[in-house]
Write a protein that holds these residues in place. Structure first.
Motif, PDB file in Angstrom:
ATOM      1  N   ALA A   2      34.897  42.136 -14.292  1.00  0.00           N
ATOM      2  CA  ALA A   2      33.844  42.628 -13.409  1.00  0.00           C
ATOM      3  C   ALA A   2      33.277  43.885 -14.065  1.00  0.00           C
ATOM      4  O   ALA A   2      33.849  44.429 -14.998  1.00  0.00           O
ATOM      5  N   LEU A   3      32.164  44.311 -13.556  1.00  0.00           N
ATOM      6  CA  LEU A   3      31.552  45.541 -14.039  1.00  0.00           C
ATOM      7  C   LEU A   3      31.884  46.657 -13.057  1.00  0.00           C
ATOM      8  O   LEU A   3      32.342  46.403 -11.940  1.00  0.00           O
ATOM      9  N   LEU A   4      31.655  47.892 -13.488  1.00  0.00           N
ATOM     10  CA  LEU A   4      31.823  49.012 -12.585  1.00  0.00           C
ATOM     11  C   LEU A   4      30.751  50.035 -12.875  1.00  0.00           C
ATOM     12  O   LEU A   4      30.209  50.090 -13.978  1.00  0.00           O
ATOM     13  N   ILE A   5      30.418  50.818 -11.873  1.00  0.00           N
ATOM     14  CA  ILE A   5      29.415  51.860 -12.020  1.00  0.00           C
ATOM     15  C   ILE A   5      30.147  53.183 -12.104  1.00  0.00           C
ATOM     16  O   ILE A   5      30.984  53.498 -11.254  1.00  0.00           O
ATOM     17  N   THR A   6      29.842  53.961 -13.143  1.00  0.00           N
ATOM     18  CA  THR A   6      30.522  55.238 -13.346  1.00  0.00           C
ATOM     19  C   THR A   6      29.846  56.350 -12.547  1.00  0.00           C
ATOM     20  O   THR A   6      28.763  56.169 -11.987  1.00  0.00           O
ATOM     21  N   ASP A   7      30.461  57.514 -12.571  1.00  0.00           N
ATOM     22  CA  ASP A   7      29.911  58.659 -11.839  1.00  0.00           C
ATOM     23  C   ASP A   7      28.668  59.246 -12.504  1.00  0.00           C
ATOM     24  O   ASP A   7      28.106  60.217 -12.012  1.00  0.00           O
ATOM     25  N   GLU A   8      28.227  58.633 -13.578  1.00  0.00           N
ATOM     26  CA  GLU A   8      26.959  59.031 -14.200  1.00  0.00           C
ATOM     27  C   GLU A   8      25.761  58.427 -13.460  1.00  0.00           C
ATOM     28  O   GLU A   8      24.615  58.728 -13.767  1.00  0.00           O
ATOM     29  N   CYS A   9      26.029  57.588 -12.476  1.00  0.00           N
ATOM     30  CA  CYS A   9      24.982  56.940 -11.672  1.00  0.00           C
ATOM     31  C   CYS A   9      24.093  58.005 -11.030  1.00  0.00           C
ATOM     32  O   CYS A   9      24.582  58.996 -10.488  1.00  0.00           O
ATOM     33  N   GLU A  18      18.999  43.750  -7.787  1.00  0.00           N
ATOM     34  CA  GLU A  18      19.063  42.816  -8.918  1.00  0.00           C
ATOM     35  C   GLU A  18      20.310  41.938  -8.894  1.00  0.00           C
ATOM     36  O   GLU A  18      20.364  40.911  -9.556  1.00  0.00           O
ATOM     37  N   CYS A  19      21.319  42.329  -8.130  1.00  0.00           N
ATOM     38  CA  CYS A  19      22.585  41.597  -8.125  1.00  0.00           C
ATOM     39  C   CYS A  19      22.467  40.308  -7.309  1.00  0.00           C
ATOM     40  O   CYS A  19      22.281  40.354  -6.091  1.00  0.00           O
ATOM     41  N   PRO A  20      22.621  39.146  -7.944  1.00  0.00           N
ATOM     42  CA  PRO A  20      22.497  37.882  -7.227  1.00  0.00           C
ATOM     43  C   PRO A  20      23.680  37.590  -6.305  1.00  0.00           C
ATOM     44  O   PRO A  20      23.594  36.711  -5.457  1.00  0.00           O
ATOM     45  N   ASN A  21      24.775  38.325  -6.463  1.00  0.00           N
ATOM     46  CA  ASN A  21      25.970  38.094  -5.652  1.00  0.00           C
ATOM     47  C   ASN A  21      26.165  39.140  -4.557  1.00  0.00           C
ATOM     48  O   ASN A  21      27.198  39.137  -3.890  1.00  0.00           O
ATOM     49  N   PHE A  45      22.491  34.249 -14.659  1.00  0.00           N
ATOM     50  CA  PHE A  45      21.711  34.744 -15.794  1.00  0.00           C
ATOM     51  C   PHE A  45      22.597  34.832 -17.032  1.00  0.00           C
ATOM     52  O   PHE A  45      23.819  34.802 -16.936  1.00  0.00           O
ATOM     53  N   ASP A  46      21.968  34.984 -18.187  1.00  0.00           N
ATOM     54  CA  ASP A  46      22.710  35.118 -19.439  1.00  0.00           C
ATOM     55  C   ASP A  46      23.332  36.497 -19.607  1.00  0.00           C
ATOM     56  O   ASP A  46      24.307  36.646 -20.337  1.00  0.00           O
ATOM     57  N   GLU A  47      22.757  37.499 -18.953  1.00  0.00           N
ATOM     58  CA  GLU A  47      23.263  38.865 -19.055  1.00  0.00           C
ATOM     59  C   GLU A  47      23.280  39.506 -17.675  1.00  0.00           C
ATOM     60  O   GLU A  47      22.457  39.167 -16.827  1.00  0.00           O
ATOM     61  N   PRO A  48      24.205  40.451 -17.465  1.00  0.00           N
ATOM     62  CA  PRO A  48      24.243  41.144 -16.175  1.00  0.00           C
ATOM     63  C   PRO A  48      22.927  41.874 -15.903  1.00  0.00           C
ATOM     64  O   PRO A  48      22.481  42.700 -16.690  1.00  0.00           O
ATOM     65  N   GLN A  49      22.323  41.540 -14.792  1.00  0.00           N
ATOM     66  CA  GLN A  49      21.016  42.105 -14.462  1.00  0.00           C
ATOM     67  C   GLN A  49      21.078  43.601 -14.148  1.00  0.00           C
ATOM     68  O   GLN A  49      20.159  44.342 -14.466  1.00  0.00           O
ATOM     69  N   CYS A  50      22.159  44.056 -13.543  1.00  0.00           N
ATOM     70  CA  CYS A  50      22.279  45.482 -13.239  1.00  0.00           C
ATOM     71  C   CYS A  50      22.267  46.309 -14.521  1.00  0.00           C
ATOM     72  O   CYS A  50      21.646  47.376 -14.577  1.00  0.00           O
ATOM     73  N   GLN A  52      20.825  45.468 -17.267  1.00  0.00           N
ATOM     74  CA  GLN A  52      19.486  45.370 -17.838  1.00  0.00           C
ATOM     75  C   GLN A  52      18.545  46.428 -17.280  1.00  0.00           C
ATOM     76  O   GLN A  52      17.688  46.932 -17.987  1.00  0.00           O
ATOM     77  N   VAL A  53      18.685  46.746 -15.995  1.00  0.00           N
ATOM     78  CA  VAL A  53      17.737  47.660 -15.352  1.00  0.00           C
ATOM     79  C   VAL A  53      18.232  49.101 -15.244  1.00  0.00           C
ATOM     80  O   VAL A  53      17.455  49.990 -14.940  1.00  0.00           O
ATOM     81  N   CYS A  54      19.498  49.345 -15.502  1.00  0.00           N
ATOM     82  CA  CYS A  54      20.065  50.691 -15.343  1.00  0.00           C
ATOM     83  C   CYS A  54      19.463  51.662 -16.359  1.00  0.00           C
ATOM     84  O   CYS A  54      19.620  51.487 -17.568  1.00  0.00           O
ATOM     85  N   PRO A  55      18.785  52.717 -15.886  1.00  0.00           N
ATOM     86  CA  PRO A  55      18.137  53.654 -16.806  1.00  0.00           C
ATOM     87  C   PRO A  55      19.097  54.623 -17.494  1.00  0.00           C
ATOM     88  O   PRO A  55      18.739  55.229 -18.502  1.00  0.00           O
ATOM     89  N   VAL A  56      20.317  54.752 -16.979  1.00  0.00           N
ATOM     90  CA  VAL A  56      21.269  55.693 -17.590  1.00  0.00           C
ATOM     91  C   VAL A  56      22.474  54.993 -18.214  1.00  0.00           C
ATOM     92  O   VAL A  56      23.409  55.646 -18.666  1.00  0.00           O
ATOM     93  N   GLU A  57      22.445  53.681 -18.241  1.00  0.00           N
ATOM     94  CA  GLU A  57      23.495  52.880 -18.872  1.00  0.00           C
ATOM     95  C   GLU A  57      24.894  53.294 -18.416  1.00  0.00           C
ATOM     96  O   GLU A  57      25.771  53.596 -19.228  1.00  0.00           O
ATOM     97  N   CYS A  58      25.095  53.277 -17.101  1.00  0.00           N
ATOM     98  CA  CYS A  58      26.378  53.701 -16.545  1.00  0.00           C
ATOM     99  C   CYS A  58      27.177  52.534 -15.954  1.00  0.00           C
ATOM    100  O   CYS A  58      27.949  52.722 -15.024  1.00  0.00           O
ATOM    101  N   ILE A  59      26.984  51.325 -16.507  1.00  0.00           N
ATOM    102  CA  ILE A  59      27.664  50.154 -15.943  1.00  0.00           C
ATOM    103  C   ILE A  59      28.465  49.431 -17.043  1.00  0.00           C
ATOM    104  O   ILE A  59      28.032  48.430 -17.599  1.00  0.00           O
ATOM    105  N   PRO A  60      29.658  49.935 -17.347  1.00  0.00           N
ATOM    106  CA  PRO A  60      30.508  49.275 -18.344  1.00  0.00           C
ATOM    107  C   PRO A  60      31.358  48.173 -17.709  1.00  0.00           C
ATOM    108  O   PRO A  60      31.358  47.990 -16.482  1.00  0.00           O
ATOM    109  N   LEU A  61      32.110  47.477 -18.543  1.00  0.00           N
ATOM    110  CA  LEU A  61      33.081  46.505 -18.042  1.00  0.00           C
ATOM    111  C   LEU A  61      34.201  47.274 -17.350  1.00  0.00           C
ATOM    112  O   LEU A  61      34.550  48.380 -17.747  1.00  0.00           O
ATOM    113  N   ASN A  62      34.743  46.692 -16.311  1.00  0.00           N
ATOM    114  CA  ASN A  62      35.839  47.312 -15.574  1.00  0.00           C
ATOM    115  C   ASN A  62      37.162  46.928 -16.249  1.00  0.00           C
ATOM    116  O   ASN A  62      37.590  45.781 -16.146  1.00  0.00           O
TER     117      ASN A  62
END
Length: 86
Positions: A2-9, A18-21, A45-50, A52-62
């Motif tokens: 799964a992915l996770l959002i860091t405190d850089e959000c 954007e999340c289909p789930n 989708f072929d790539e995680p949509q979140c 793709q749109v995150c302007p600060v790239e704070c969504i790594p793999l968990n």
């Protein structure tokens, strides 16, 4: 995984719709991803949509939620079936 959002959000609100789930929601201080619902967009989708749109790239793999592509697809199929049953 799964992915996770860091405190850089920066709470810009672009990932949630954007999340289909429906795995992304506002947490106490910033957005969070429910690992029980996150399939990294496998099945949609072929790539995680979140990511793709995150302007600060704070969504790594968990690293605490390791899943194979097969497991992610099984989760996608389960979530899709649950959604259709509602």
């Amino acid at each position: 995984m799964a992915l996770l959002i860091t405190d850089e959000c920066i709470n810009c609100d672009v990932c949630e719709p954007e999340c289909p789930n429906d795995a992304i929601a506002m947490g106490v201080d910033y957005y969070v991803i429910d690992p029980h619902k996150c399939t990294e967009c496998v099945g949609h989708f072929d790539e995680p949509q979140c990511r793709q749109v995150c302007p600060v790239e704070c969504i790594p793999l968990n690293p605490e939620w390791v899943e194979s592509k097969e497991q992610l697809m099984a989760k996608y199929l389960r979530l899709t079936a649950e959604k259709a049953g509602k």
